[in-house]
Design an enzyme around this catalytic site. Structure first.
Site, PDB file in Angstrom:
ATOM      1  CG  ASP A  70      41.424  60.320 105.510  1.00 18.39           C
ATOM      2  OD1 ASP A  70      39.895  60.865 105.758  1.00 18.39           O
ATOM      3  OD2 ASP A  70      42.371  61.326 106.889  1.00 18.39           O
ATOM      4  CG  ASP A  89      46.807  64.753 102.484  1.00 14.33           C
ATOM      5  OD1 ASP A  89      47.454  63.578 101.657  1.00 14.33           O
ATOM      6  OD2 ASP A  89      46.736  64.437 104.002  1.00 14.33           O
ATOM      7  CB  CYS A 127      55.914  86.712 103.213  1.00 17.14           C
ATOM      8  SG  CYS A 127      54.630  85.228 103.305  1.00 17.14           S
ATOM      9  CB  CYS A 185      51.248  85.167 104.807  1.00 14.72           C
ATOM     10  SG  CYS A 185      52.233  85.513 106.548  1.00 14.72           S
ATOM     11  CB  CYS A 243      55.260  88.529 106.425  1.00 17.05           C
ATOM     12  SG  CYS A 243      55.044  87.289 107.324  1.00 17.05           S
ATOM     13  CG  HIS A 294      54.792  82.330 107.267  1.00 20.91           C
ATOM     14  ND1 HIS A 294      55.127  83.757 106.105  1.00 20.91           N
ATOM     15  CD2 HIS A 294      56.323  81.165 107.504  1.00 20.91           C
ATOM     16  CE1 HIS A 294      56.640  82.965 105.969  1.00 20.91           C
ATOM     17  NE2 HIS A 294      57.151  82.155 106.054  1.00 20.91           N
TER      18      HIS A 294
END
Ligand SMILES: [Zn+2]
Length: 399
Positions: free
Chosen positions: A111, A285, A323, A325, A328, A354
């Site tokens: 940015d 974002d 999940c 991730c 998990c 997660h």
């Protein structure tokens, strides 16, 4: 730019085209302008609609690049303001540029710093030439101009840079919003004139708050300039969801035939992302998924879990059954609840993995529905999955 070994030279289609955007499918229906696309950048392809995790200080807090890849991230955002103040863009350039510095070979967007100057810095004075402010780190006096913001981003070397703007909160008086918008327009032209790095795209920012007439003027003006993409700024602030939707209903139809990607800055909750995709936005974002994760709020289909709740100390189930991730796959709710109570650093990494996995998987589900031509029919199930999670909740830590 110093390129990493093994990274192919960019396929630049003609001079001044460091990114290519293609719309692959559009969804039809009342009030539906969602579209599937892809942005080709110097460091790879970004499928849209897409969410960009925010790496404020050239790191997404608590994660390393391998974690980010495992979460499904294909592009990250870094903050010009923060890197300008520390460690300094010239140092990062000497060290081979931002990709090498942060160990991330995929696309990066920076940015412009305008939002941080307004939201973080002290004693700021905006004049026609630029912004003077005191660093939030050490109180030193600093100054950013459109030209310097571009110089900083050219030194950092992200795939996509953003023009320096003057954002204001949507609730500010109309005269103030208009003044900042007009200045943003003049700064957009100066940013374009200053930018000459051929392997880097430059996006411009549409302002205008929630006033339909100002939004229309800003959209027409910024879209008339030869930017590679169009950011929609000045939302995801203190406006209501209805005001945001109304603003998008002004901006997006004006860009109906515009071949560039549309990026709504600062939006991060699944429910808000879905509604903005429906209105025709391609890129997003926000610090929100990571920030709420560090506050022990775990997003799951249909809602969230607060891991500070004592009930989870005895819960052997994973946070989310299906999940993939890091958290998990291996650990229980009980373990994470324990880590948060013990203030163990691993809690922040696991929870952030997660929430970003959930968010990026949610965007992938949106793209799957668009690819299948089933977006309108999928809205009910996607809304159910997003739950009532809204931005603003538990967002108490500074960026
Ligand atoms: Zn998970």
């Amino acid at each position: 730019m110093t390129r990493e070994p093994g990274i192919a030279e960019p396929a630049v289609a003609g001079a001044g085209a460091p990114t290519q955007f293609s719309v692959l499918a559009t969804a039809a229906g009342p009030g539906i302008r969602a579209r599937l696309g892809r942005v080709e950048t110097t460091h790879g392809v970004v499928e849209t609609p897409q969410f960009m995790p925010v790496g404020t200080n050239a790191t997404v807090k608590a994660l390393d690049p391998a974690d980010l890849e495992a979460c499904g991230a294909t592009i990250v955002l870094a903050n010009t303001y923060h890197l300008f103040l520390r460690p300094g863009h010239e140092r990062i350039e000497r060290l081979g540029g931002l990709h090498r510095f942060m160990g991330w070979d995929h696309p990066i967007l920076t940015d412009s710093g305008g939002f941080q100057v307004v939201s973080l810095a002290d004693a700021r004075v905006i004049d026609e030439d630029g912004a003077t402010f005191r660093s939030h780190l050490d109180g030193s006096q600093q100054r950013l101009t459109p030209e310097l913001a571009i110089e900083v981003q050219e030194a950092l070397g992200p795939d996509i840079a953003v023009a320096f703007d003057h954002p204001v909160y949507p609730s500010r008086p109309r005269a103030e919003v208009e003044d900042a918008m007009e200045r943003t327009h003049r700064w957009a032209e100066r940013s374009l004139a200053a930018h000459d790095r051929p392997d880097q795209a430059l996006f411009g920012i549409i302002q205008g708050g929630v006033d339909p007439e100002l939004r229309e003027r800003s959209t027409r003006f910024i879209a008339s300039l030869p930017f590679d993409g169009l950011c929609i700024g000045g939302l995801a602030g203190d406006e209501t969801p209805v005001q945001r939707a109304d603003a998008l209903d002004v901006v997006v139809p004006l860009l109906a035939d515009d071949p560039r990607p549309r990026y709504l800055m600062g939006l991060g909750s699944p429910a808000d992302l879905l509604e903005a995709v429906r209105h025709g936005i391609d890129l997003f974002d926000s610090v929100l998924p990571a920030r709420v994760a560090r506050n022990a709020q775990l997003w799951i289909p249909g809602g969230r879990l607060n891991l500070r709740n004592a009930a989870f100390l005895d819960d052997p189930a994973p946070v989310q059954e299906d999940c993939p991730c890091l958290l998990c796959r291996r650990f229980s709710r009980a373990y994470l609840a324990h880590l948060f109570r013990a203030r163990e650093l691993l809690a922040y990494r696991l929870a952030t993995c997660h929430n970003l996995t959930f968010t990026l998987d949610f965007m992938a589900r949106i793209r799957t529905a668009l690819r299948a031509g089933a977006f309108p029919e999928s809205l009910v199930s996607l809304r159910a999955r997003a739950g009532g999670v809204s931005r603003g909740e538990v967002a108490v830590e500074p960026a």
